[in-house]
Design an enzyme around this catalytic site. Structure first.
Site, short mmCIF file in Angstrom:
data_model
loop_
_atom_site.label_atom_id
_atom_site.label_comp_id
_atom_site.label_asym_id
_atom_site.label_seq_id
_atom_site.Cartn_x
_atom_site.Cartn_y
_atom_site.Cartn_z
N LYS A 30 4.91 -8.44 0.18
CA LYS A 30 3.16 -7.99 0.59
C LYS A 30 1.50 -8.65 0.66
O LYS A 30 1.94 -10.21 -0.28
CB LYS A 30 2.87 -6.83 -0.39
CG LYS A 30 1.73 -6.23 -0.78
CD LYS A 30 1.64 -5.15 -1.25
CE LYS A 30 0.32 -4.35 -1.13
NZ LYS A 30 0.43 -3.58 -1.72
N SER B 230 -0.06 1.93 -0.96
CA SER B 230 -0.43 0.61 0.55
C SER B 230 0.84 -0.23 1.03
O SER B 230 0.74 -0.94 1.93
CB SER B 230 -0.88 -0.24 -0.28
OG SER B 230 -1.08 -0.67 -1.32
N SER C 152 1.74 2.05 -4.97
CA SER C 152 1.97 2.19 -3.42
C SER C 152 2.88 1.07 -3.40
O SER C 152 3.83 0.64 -2.48
CB SER C 152 0.40 0.53 -3.68
OG SER C 152 -0.45 1.08 -2.91
#
Ligand code: GLN
Length: 451
Positions: free
Chosen positions: A54, A129, A153
């Site tokens: 990420k 997210s 997330s």
């Protein structure tokens, strides 16, 4: 690695999980892994296995932007601790995955670059997210991925993409080198196609770190119960978690079937209560923006990232931040600054912290009666792109079943448990603090029983 690079080339036009593919780095790490495997030295379960990262986790020399324009061009001069540990283990880095800007969102549509699409249905969101990480694993682009979970997330996109995702106990994994959103809630954790892989990754990145004072010196025992099954375990079913606003009937029915699978595997289902559930969302959306307004004050264009020149220093700050931050990040900074300001602090921030304590106590009470808590991960399946963009509250409601785990610092796993309307549904398993091994054990037992 070559096979995964080929999948990336084929799938990316459809999915857009990555912001950057680090092909050269992957090739040199794969060559190093080949050397290790040939000599037999320094070989770990992760040696040579390709992963996606990420875009909020710093990788030395690789552009890392937190999905934000304000950090475009930023190449961290150092590795996050989790990255250093994976390098050491012989991992292969495929690239940086898309996410909501500064991890604020539940659909990956708040990325400053482009949205990511759900591999099961590209007209729908992958969740967020960490949507890029979830989609990369779900599409076979990466074997596993790292994400972060502040309010859900990791677990929510795992649920929406039909993969396993885990948020560890707060303090289990070092946050050094993680671009901070809300420091008292953020944790890094894995995505994988199965519980066992997720556990192996968590084992590799866990443990105390002198560079993060909140990382705890606890035994790294996340694999210790993995195959122990659920025979004799008590699983708490929180009444309130099955009655939340907006819970889709198909999700509820699918999760209830999964609970029966666990019962048949030997678990005892007990009803528990988390009476302050209704206040969790409000408390989270004060605490997380308050911490974000403080953390994001550092993006002032002076040392790194975007710089938009103004007449004077103040104008430069204002122009840079106005251009560099997207609308959701600006909304959070304003909400957080307001909640922390003189006169409002007691009414909002302080009160939210008290609610946080009540929520943590709810879980403590519930865990007197059960070993783990089971529920849906997300009240809804993947929704169409754009469906919730105009209504922030509807978007925030995605986190209603996950953010309690962050407020209380608990470990939580989401494991795929079937479909509703043809789209994946996730079963969430929450365990007491430091019982990450128990959360993984229940998720693994479900996987075994289901198969
Ligand atoms: N969707 C939640 C938010 O927007 C959680 C995000 C996260 O866990 N990083 O704050």
């Amino acid at each position: 690695m070559e096979r995964h690079l080929a999948v990336i080339e084929r799938e990316e036009p459809r999915i857009g999980a990555f912001l950057r593919v680090t092909e050269d780095l992957a090739r040199s790490q794969a060559a190093e892994a080949d050397r290790r495997l040939a000599s037999g030295e320094g070989v770990t379960p992760l040696t040579g296995i390709p992963l996606a990262i990420k875009d909020v986790i710093c990788v030395a020399g690789v552009e890392t932007t937190a999905g934000s324009r304000i950090l475009s061009g930023f190449r961290p001069p150092y590795d996050a601790t989790v990255i250093a540990r994976l390098r050491e283990a012989g991992a292969v880095f495929l690239g940086m995955t898309n996410c909501d800007e500064f991890a604020m969102g539940s659909s990956t549509e708040n990325s400053g670059y482009h949205p990511t699409r759900n591999p099961h249905d590209p007209s729908r969101v992958p969740g967020g997210s960490s949507g890029g990480s979830a989609a990369a694993v779900a599409s076979g682009e990466a074997v596993y991925a790292l994400g972060t979970d502040t309010g859900g997330s990791i677990r929510q996109p795992a649920a929406l993409c039909g993969v396993v995702g885990m948020k560890p106990t707060y303090g289990r994994v070092s946050r050094y080198g993680l671009i901070a959103f809300a420091s008292s809630l953020d944790q890094i954790g894995p995505f994988a196609t199965g519980v066992r892989d997720a556990a192996l990754v968590l084992q590799a990145v866990s443990g105390p770190d002198p560079r993060d004072a909140t990382s705890a010196d606890r035994p790294v025992d996340v694999l210790s119960e993995l195959e122990a099954g659920v025979e004799g375990l008590r699983l708490g079913v929180p009444r309130e978690y099955f009655q939340v606003e907006g819970m889709e009937p198909g999700v509820k029915a699918t999760v209830e079937r999964a609970l029966l699978v666990l019962e048949r595997a030997g678990a005892e289902l007990v009803e528990v209560s988390l009476p302050h559930t209704d206040y969790g969302l409000a408390a989270y959306y004060i605490i997380a923006p308050a911490e974000c307004s403080s953390n994001l004050a550092r993006f002032d264009s002076v040392r790194y990232g975007l710089r938009v020149e103004g007449e004077n220093l103040l104008e430069t700050y204002l122009r840079t931040r106005r251009q560099g931050f997207g609308p959701e990040v600006r909304r959070r900074i304003m909400l957080g600054t307001y909640a922390l300001s003189a006169g409002y602090y007691d009414a909002y921030y302080l009160r939210a912290q008290k609610v946080r304590t009540l929520i943590a106590r709810d879980f403590e009470q519930a865990f007197l009666h059960c070993d783990a808590i089971v529920s849906a991960t997300s009240p809804v399946v993947a929704f169409p792109l754009g469906a919730k963009l105009a209504d922030p509250l509807a978007m925030y409601l995605n986190d209603v079943l996950t953010l309690g785990g962050n407020l209380a610092g608990l470990p939580g796993v989401s494991v795929p448990c079937g479909t509703s309307e043809g789209l994946p549904v996730g079963l969430q398993v929450l365990a007491p603090q430091w019982r990450d091994a128990t959360a993984l054990r229940v998720a693994r037992a479900y996987e075994v029983a289901r198969d």
